[in-house]
Motif scaffolding. Structure first.
Motif: not given
Length: 438
Positions: A116-130
């Motif tokens: 977790p970093t302030k101002g960094g990427y908003d990461y994207i997750y998907n159950d197909l790529a755990p």
């Protein structure tokens, strides 16, 4: 001969001139072949490119992520040093992280490395790529098209056409690629101009002027249409229709429309260049600034790859690039833009004149222009413009992300995108010269 008809005399003269011209052309071809055959630096660069790509798939030592816009440019090279299963697995991760609307992420990292970093990427997750996390620079419109191009190159390099019909989740690769194309038509298509849009960036870049970082669309973004995004779309459409000819009926008219509108609205006939942007709701730049004075090197190269320019227009574009290099004092036609955007045009401090994507010199795109010169019959010009790119790889003992106006390397020193485009350019040139000899 004085009794011969004048038509026969004229024909004989024309024949002799043609013979001499042919002899001269053959002599030039032979000289170019000898130059290329004796240029040991080309083999050295190819060997170094193979070595740097054999060590991984992230964009370079300055990046943790595997980026699709980079992977697309070195997947041919990667196919020489990695098992096809490994190449395929990387492509599958992009599809596993695909959004429900069809959009494709820019890149991915192992989920275990995300902090977790302030101002960094908003990461994207998907159950197909755990095990993975993705991210997307939403100012750009080339992620979907880059993935389709990469899949096409993979299938061509490995002959693994079965991969196209394998499934990720409920959908086959063909279905997922079509979903990506449909996302662009639904979410990034402008009805008035019949072209795709993105945020305002410098040429092919992914940094908008309005913010310190500048990679996310916000309410402050100035939406615009440019040649790079649309040329990438055309290439992806062509690749997709070759992989799925049964679906060409739907996409062929769209391809024709995008190609026609790109030239209608973006090509400046008077100045024989592409305009930088069509703004949908105003420009972010000072109204005293003549943006159309800027020539986009990268977007022009991709437009040539998309088949938009005639041979005469390609030669004219090359001449402009060479003139820009001379006027700017840069080293190669990888020069992103010329003239540059003025100081202060971008809030991102790295986008100063001749910095990063605002006039930085990128072999990553210059090498693609070299490829198109070879493909379109400008072998001698391609070799001349390739030499300084090859020379600085040897001088700096690495493949760097970009170069300053005085040719100093910047960014990652193992930039695989540069290695990939140079490798492909050298291979194309060598193969073309061999073909001519035969």
């Amino acid at each position: 001969m004085k009794n011969l008809p004048i038509s026969l005399l004229i024909g004989a003269v024309v024949f002799l001139i043609a013979c001499r011209s042919g002899d001269k052309s053959r002599s030039q071809d032979n000289a170019l072949r000898e130059k290329i055959a004796s240029d040991t630096s080309l083999n050295v660069v190819k060997e170094r490119a193979l070595k740097v790509v054999s060590t991984g798939f992230n964009a370079g030592d300055g990046y943790r992520e595997v980026w699709i816009r980079d992977y697309n440019t070195f997947i041919n090279l990667a196919a020489q040093v990695h098992p096809s299963d490994t190449l395929r697995d990387n492509l599958i991760i992009f599809f596993q992280l695909q959004g429900s609307d069809g959009n494709i992420v820019d890149g991915f990292v192992p989920k275990s490395t995300v902090k977790p970093t302030k101002g960094g990427y908003d990461y994207i997750y998907n159950d197909l790529a755990p095990h993975y996390a993705g991210h997307k620079n939403t100012v750009e419109t080339d992620q979907e098209t880059s993935l389709i191009q990469a899949v096409y190159k993979y299938a061509k390099a490995t002959n693994d056409t079965a991969f196209l019909h394998s499934k990720v989740g409920q959908f086959s690769m063909i279905d997922r690629m079509e979903q990506a194309l449909s996302f662009l038509m639904k979410e990034r298509y402008n009805e008035k101009y019949g072209l795709l849009w993105g945020a305002t960036t410098a040429d092919w870049g992914d940094v908008q002027p309005e913010h310190d970082w500048g990679v996310y669309l916000t309410n402050d973004s100035h939406l615009a249409i440019d040649i790079y995004d649309n040329a990438m779309f055309l290439i992806a459409l062509d690749n997709f229709m070759q992989m799925a000819p049964e679906r060409a009926k739907k996409w062929k008219p769209i391809h024709a429309q995008i190609a026609s509108n790109a030239m209608k609205y973006l090509w400046d006939e008077k100045n024989q260049k592409f305009i930088p942007h069509i703004y949908l709701k105003g420009s972010p730049f000072d109204n005293t600034f003549d943006e159309n004075a800027i020539f986009y090197h990268g977007g022009t190269a991709i437009a040539i790859e998309a088949g938009l320019l005639s041979k005469e227009q390609i030669k004219s574009s090359l001449n402009k690039m060479i003139a820009n290099v001379k006027a700017s004092g840069a080293a190669t036609i990888g020069l992103t833009v010329y003239p540059t955007y003025p100081e202060g045009s971008f809030k991102n401090k790295g986008m100063y004149p001749y910095g990063y994507q605002n006039g930085g010199d990128w072999t990553w795109f210059g090498g693609r222009m070299i490829q198109q010169l070879v493909i379109n019959g400008f072998e001698e010009e391609a070799y001349e413009q390739l030499k300084p790119m090859v020379g600085r790889v040897l001088k700096n003992n690495g493949f760097f992300e970009w170069y300053t106006r005085d040719n100093k390397p910047e960014g990652s020193g193992t930039f695989r995108g540069e290695a990939g485009v140079l490798y492909d350019a050298i291979i194309l040139l060598e193969e073309r010269i061999k073909e001519q000899k035969m």
